[in-house]
Motif scaffolding. Structure first.
Motif, PDB file in Angstrom:
ATOM      1  N   THR A   1      -6.506 -55.031  30.846  1.00  0.00           N
ATOM      2  CA  THR A   1      -6.398 -56.479  30.679  1.00  0.00           C
ATOM      3  C   THR A   1      -5.284 -56.826  29.713  1.00  0.00           C
ATOM      4  OG1 THR A   1      -8.765 -56.767  31.090  1.00  0.00           O
ATOM      5  CG2 THR A   1      -7.640 -58.558  29.958  1.00  0.00           C
ATOM      6  N   LEU A   2      -5.179 -56.044  28.642  1.00  0.00           N
ATOM      7  CA  LEU A   2      -4.143 -56.305  27.643  1.00  0.00           C
ATOM      8  C   LEU A   2      -2.753 -56.291  28.272  1.00  0.00           C
ATOM      9  CD1 LEU A   2      -5.284 -54.119  24.581  1.00  0.00           C
ATOM     10  CD2 LEU A   2      -5.409 -56.596  24.801  1.00  0.00           C
ATOM     11  N   PHE A   3      -2.463 -55.235  29.013  1.00  0.00           N
ATOM     12  CA  PHE A   3      -1.107 -55.082  29.527  1.00  0.00           C
ATOM     13  C   PHE A   3      -0.863 -55.837  30.833  1.00  0.00           C
ATOM     14  CE2 PHE A   3      -1.052 -51.693  26.394  1.00  0.00           C
ATOM     15  CZ  PHE A   3       0.225 -51.822  25.882  1.00  0.00           C
ATOM     16  N   GLU A   4      -1.921 -56.224  31.528  1.00  0.00           N
ATOM     17  CA  GLU A   4      -1.743 -56.992  32.759  1.00  0.00           C
ATOM     18  C   GLU A   4      -1.740 -58.492  32.502  1.00  0.00           C
ATOM     19  OE1 GLU A   4      -4.671 -55.855  35.618  1.00  0.00           O
ATOM     20  OE2 GLU A   4      -4.061 -53.754  35.643  1.00  0.00           O
TER      21      GLU A   4
ATOM     22  N   MET B   1      -5.317 -45.084  24.092  1.00  0.00           N
ATOM     23  CA  MET B   1      -5.017 -46.463  23.686  1.00  0.00           C
ATOM     24  C   MET B   1      -6.283 -47.294  23.608  1.00  0.00           C
ATOM     25  SD  MET B   1      -1.442 -47.373  25.619  1.00  0.00           S
ATOM     26  CE  MET B   1      -2.027 -46.960  27.248  1.00  0.00           C
ATOM     27  N   GLN B   2      -7.170 -47.110  24.590  1.00  0.00           N
ATOM     28  CA  GLN B   2      -8.404 -47.901  24.593  1.00  0.00           C
ATOM     29  C   GLN B   2      -9.242 -47.608  23.358  1.00  0.00           C
ATOM     30  OE1 GLN B   2      -9.461 -50.298  27.188  1.00  0.00           O
ATOM     31  NE2 GLN B   2     -10.505 -50.808  25.272  1.00  0.00           N
ATOM     32  N   THR B   3      -9.297 -46.343  22.970  1.00  0.00           N
ATOM     33  CA  THR B   3     -10.078 -45.982  21.798  1.00  0.00           C
ATOM     34  C   THR B   3      -9.511 -46.633  20.534  1.00  0.00           C
ATOM     35  OG1 THR B   3     -10.647 -43.861  22.807  1.00  0.00           O
ATOM     36  CG2 THR B   3     -10.961 -44.052  20.436  1.00  0.00           C
TER      37      THR B   3
ATOM     38  N   VAL C   1       2.633 -56.362  24.065  1.00  0.00           N
ATOM     39  CA  VAL C   1       1.909 -57.566  24.457  1.00  0.00           C
ATOM     40  C   VAL C   1       1.153 -58.140  23.262  1.00  0.00           C
ATOM     41  CG1 VAL C   1       1.591 -56.929  26.882  1.00  0.00           C
ATOM     42  CG2 VAL C   1      -0.110 -56.218  25.180  1.00  0.00           C
ATOM     43  N   LYS C   2       0.803 -59.398  23.401  1.00  0.00           N
ATOM     44  CA  LYS C   2      -0.045 -60.109  22.434  1.00  0.00           C
ATOM     45  C   LYS C   2      -1.179 -60.733  23.224  1.00  0.00           C
ATOM     46  CE  LYS C   2       0.160 -64.461  19.827  1.00  0.00           C
ATOM     47  NZ  LYS C   2       1.079 -65.563  19.423  1.00  0.00           N
ATOM     48  N   ILE C   3      -2.393 -60.658  22.681  1.00  0.00           N
ATOM     49  CA  ILE C   3      -3.505 -61.261  23.385  1.00  0.00           C
ATOM     50  C   ILE C   3      -4.405 -62.008  22.406  1.00  0.00           C
ATOM     51  CG2 ILE C   3      -5.007 -59.238  23.277  1.00  0.00           C
ATOM     52  CD1 ILE C   3      -5.760 -60.050  26.276  1.00  0.00           C
TER      53      ILE C   3
END
Length: 263
Positions: A144-147, A1-3, A131-133
């Motif tokens: 950070t995205l999911f937390e 996911m990070q990639t 999520v939306k960031i």
């Protein structure tokens, strides 16, 4: 996911570099537009994904489209639209995205959509949710995205009001008929216009109840958004069969579909 997140944001930065220039527009055989931004974004994403996951094939709008005989054995693959909404990019209205999805079998299990002009990122994972960031280029760590990202959906309408998101560039007669049918069922029907895969993001957010797409799309147009909508609790269904859209089909063109949120 990070990639995938890193690849989407890096491609988005290059897209914005070109967005500020007087770029040229070419046209493919199907008369759809193509810019150097599409090509450079494809190269960036392909390079990053292949470096990290050389064993996972990539199906990209701007890449080589292998025959179904060669694709049929794929257990999982990346589905990429390096620049979704090229028409919006050319119009310079900001409503274009980078789409990356991971498909397992024929189902999207993870998707990331990055809107570089807004620095807005949406991500959806079948296990983690959606999520939306905002200011995504500064907050791109997946944890950070999911937390700390905004969990989707974020809003719901009342039972007597619905909203429909429609394409800014592709409003078909069938879509108009779908809206007219809703107007007979609900006290108030609001129509929202948006470009690119942002329409699917609006459904995932809960800002739109329905996105009827009764016009042609390709698998790379919908894979990431489909994953995000479902991770947010919504559904994306084949209009004719009333079953979820499937991927890695012999024909890469999608059937007509309807995306809707939890309502």
């Amino acid at each position: 996911m990070q990639t995938a997140v890193d690849a989407a944001i890096e491609a988005g930065k290059e897209i914005m570099n070109i967005y500020q220039t007087d770029f040229n527009v070419a046209y493919k055989e199907d008369e759809s537009p193509l810019t150097i931004a599409d090509e450079r974004a494809h190269y960036i994403i392909k390079t990053k994904l292949e470096q990290k996951y050389p064993h996972i094939p990539i199906l990209s709008e701007e890449g080589n489209h292998l025959s179904y005989d060669k694709r049929a054995s794929w257990e999982k693959f990346w589905l990429v639209d390096p620049l979704d909404g090229t028409k919006e990019f050319i119009k310079k209205n900001g409503e274009f995205t980078v789409n990356i999805a991971l498909i397992e079998g024929e189902t999207p299990v993870f998707g990331v959509i990055y809107a570089p002009a807004m620095d807005m990122l949406y991500a959806g994972d079948k296990d983690k949710g959606a999520v939306k960031i905002e200011k995504a280029s500064h907050n791109k760590n997946i944890n950070t995205l999911f937390e700390h990202g905004t969990v989707l959906p974020v809003s719901t309408q009342n039972d007597q009001k619905v909203s429909v998101v429609a394409s800014r560039s592709h409003m078909s007669e069938e879509t108009k008929q779908f809206i007219q049918k809703l107007e007979k069922e609900y006290d108030e029907v609001e129509t929202i216009s948006a470009g690119s895969s942002l329409k699917l993001c609006l459904v995932a957010e809960g800002k739109a109840d329905f996105y009827p797409r009764y016009a042609p799309t390709m698998e790379w147009d919908t894979g990431a958004g489909h994953a995000i909508v479902e991770a947010a609790g919504g559904i994306v269904t084949n209009v004719e069969e009333k079953k979820p859209l499937v991927y890695n089909k012999k024909e890469l063109k999608n059937p007509w579909f309807l995306a809707q949120n939890k309502k």
